[in-house]
Scaffold this active site. Sequence first.
Site, PDB file in Angstrom:
ATOM      1  N   GLU A 116     -39.476   1.737   3.570  1.00  0.00           N
ATOM      2  CA  GLU A 116     -40.293   2.838   3.043  1.00  0.00           C
ATOM      3  C   GLU A 116     -41.615   2.951   3.798  1.00  0.00           C
ATOM      4  OE1 GLU A 116     -39.532   1.275  -1.051  1.00  0.00           O
ATOM      5  OE2 GLU A 116     -39.283   3.403  -1.492  1.00  0.00           O
ATOM      6  N   GLU A 136     -32.716  -1.565  -3.256  1.00  0.00           N
ATOM      7  CA  GLU A 136     -33.385  -1.712  -4.561  1.00  0.00           C
ATOM      8  C   GLU A 136     -32.434  -1.633  -5.744  1.00  0.00           C
ATOM      9  OE1 GLU A 136     -34.622  -0.114  -2.022  1.00  0.00           O
ATOM     10  OE2 GLU A 136     -36.805  -0.271  -1.928  1.00  0.00           O
TER      11      GLU A 136
END
Length: 726
Positions: A116, A136
Amino acid sequence: MAGSIRVTMEVGADGVALITICNPPVNALHPIIIQGLKEKYAEAMDRDDVKAIVLTGAAGKFCGGFDINVFTKVHETGDVSLMPDVSVELVSNMMEDGKKPSVSAIQGLALGGGLELIMGCHARISTPEAQLGLPELTLGVIPGFGGTQRLPRLVGLPKAIEMMLQSKFITAKEGKERGLIDALCSPDELIKMSRFWALEIANYRKPWIRSLGRTDSLGSLSEARAVLSMARQQAKKVAANMPQHQACLDVVEEGVLYGGHAGVVKEAKVFKELVVSTTSRALVHVFFAQRSTTKVPGVTDVQLKPRKIRKIAVIGGGLMGSGIATALLVSNISVVLKEVNPQFLQRGQKTIAGNLEGFVKRGSLTKDKMSKAISLLKGALDYSDIKDVDMVIEAVIEKVPLKQSIFADIEKICSPHCILATNTSTIDLNIVGEKTNSQDRIIGAHFFSPAHIMPLLEIVRTEKTSPQAILDLITVGKIIKKVPVVVGNCTGFAVNRTFFPYGQAAHLLVSLGIDLFRIDRVISNFGMPMGPFQLQDVAGYGVALAVKDIYAAAFGTRNFHSGLVELMAKNGRQGKINGKGYYLYEKGGKPKPDPSVQHVIDEYRRQTKTISGGKLVTLSDRDILEMVFFPVVNEACRVMEENVVIRASDLDIASVLGMGFPKYRGGLIFWADTVGASYIHSKLSKWGEIYGDFFKPSSFLEERAKSGRPLGVQQMAQQAPPRPRM
Ligand SMILES: C[C@H](O)CC(=O)SCCNC(=O)CCNC(=O)[C@H](O)C(C)(C)COP(=O)(O)OP(=O)(O)OC[C@H]1O[C@@H](n2cnc3c(N)ncnc32)[C@H](O)[C@@H]1OP(=O)(O)O
């Protein structure tokens, strides 16, 4: 910033600030790192001598994501504010919308929050083999630093959804083809090229791209809707009991409908809701539990060094032996496969070739690697070929005299350092090694079928097994990509012993009048890959018949005697092997419940002196679930009390990887603690009074129920476990 956790910044004469994340071993984004990044970015933006920024990670790795230890702290305290603001403050405002361009220089891996961060940069340069992914969802959350919005804008919606929902990694090489990576280069060139690229952007010679504002890769609204709807249906099937998959899709949809910034805002809200969910607690527990199985007091903390294991003999080329050999070969370990005659040897070699071909078909092995694996295999019909092996793994049928004579022969032939491992799933190792003088080298290497696929390796030690032998087998386990769990020696060891009541409880319920297909439905709805009856069909009735007497002798009155499998066999049913068990099996088709099995069940109920005095009982689905799993938890309590496992969480991992207990429930003991020892104890006590000792609570469970201490808090076993009481 203290110790080895730090962010450094060096500004070169070229005007590029090189910001480096340093937090071994994977440069996880600890709050100190986040704070450091914010400080260094603020400084770089302020300094007149900085024109552009290159962001990288120390020691050949970019970043393994946000520090998962913080999730544990959030779970312990319930305090979501422990999560620092990264998404808006750092990634969007300071990096992506900053007044100076950022380029990321990637090596090794960029996962989760790491990926990210790089997507908030204006360009990404990487070495080709770096692993990129957003895993995640495997932790019960969704990407929380803008990943749900930027990844679809870089690689397109279908690929982004696949990467997030399946937690699939791609190499940077693929990332380049898909638009996630701007350029590939060698590790030596990485920083130089990234600096150059950053300056080119600063000087407007290369585009200054903010991923969040892009829409060109998203496709039309109707296309996006179709992709999302398909993904939702898929998620309903594969992740029925978990919230994060649908939540991830909702957040992606928000960004598609209302723009990237709206998506980021929703992502932050949903992330905070999910991080405190039971699913996230369970999955984070499993993450750390899995990594602690190889920390064995007295073995891995006493300065021993694993010895090189180059060549292993596998004795027996049946299904288990061939599977074990396959697992070793694909990890570049030479194997001598020993059989008793040419036909059996040929059959074993053929099975291994078939296993390897299966890997190639599924894309997990290249043809070249398959040829290499086959070249490492040698067949043998006598022991002269195994003289120089470092380890023997015996995988013949469960017959005590046969195993004893094999080990007595091997001891004479192999070197005095050769490890003598047996793949027995039930027999006491002291008995297996009784005819040798090498008790310190006798160890259990219990693989689960199919051995080349199932990830668990139960390593069984006796009081005499040397720490070196245990360490060497742990090391082999890691090399062949299994998760080793070290356990003590008792009937069934940790996994089969804990789960012996699982099938028995199902049989008991059928004897009480409960429909077997309903039991299977309840159990698979809970999250097991299949119910106990289908499992029995698939495993074959031979296994159940072979262990029946062993369990009866070992477990006394808490053993439930069921004659159902014998009756099934008498009626020409052998399970999946002959296509006819509780279910009907057709090639390529799904198993179908066979209504005609009812006459066998009727006969079984007549024969079994039903504990309820002949009356058929009615039970709710919840009763069924509890009556199957609480006796399993009860036995697990005995396993913990006798220190058969080192720590309670080892049983969680063993139950997830060996029995398919749903990972998102955290494993057997973690789940039991969510139910509560006191509730489980009260139910078992009640059923014990009605139905007998099968349900009678153990003293460990009773103590925990009274004291209120969770089952998962266990005194760690420091040494080889004492001889268990049964
Ligand atoms: C807001 C954000 O979107 C949220 C997030 O970023 S959540 C985190 C997302 N990242 C992940 O899920 C990656 C998790 N890590 C992994 O998959 C693997 O550890 C890996 C592929 C990075 C490396 O694997 P491997 O080389 O086999 O080493 P492995 O034994 O797993 O890990 C080495 C050590 O690093 C630790 N570690 C790895 N990733 C970590 C992380 N993200 N946070 C904290 N510790 C981590 C492990 O616990 C282990 O510690 P130990 O040695 O004390 O047991």
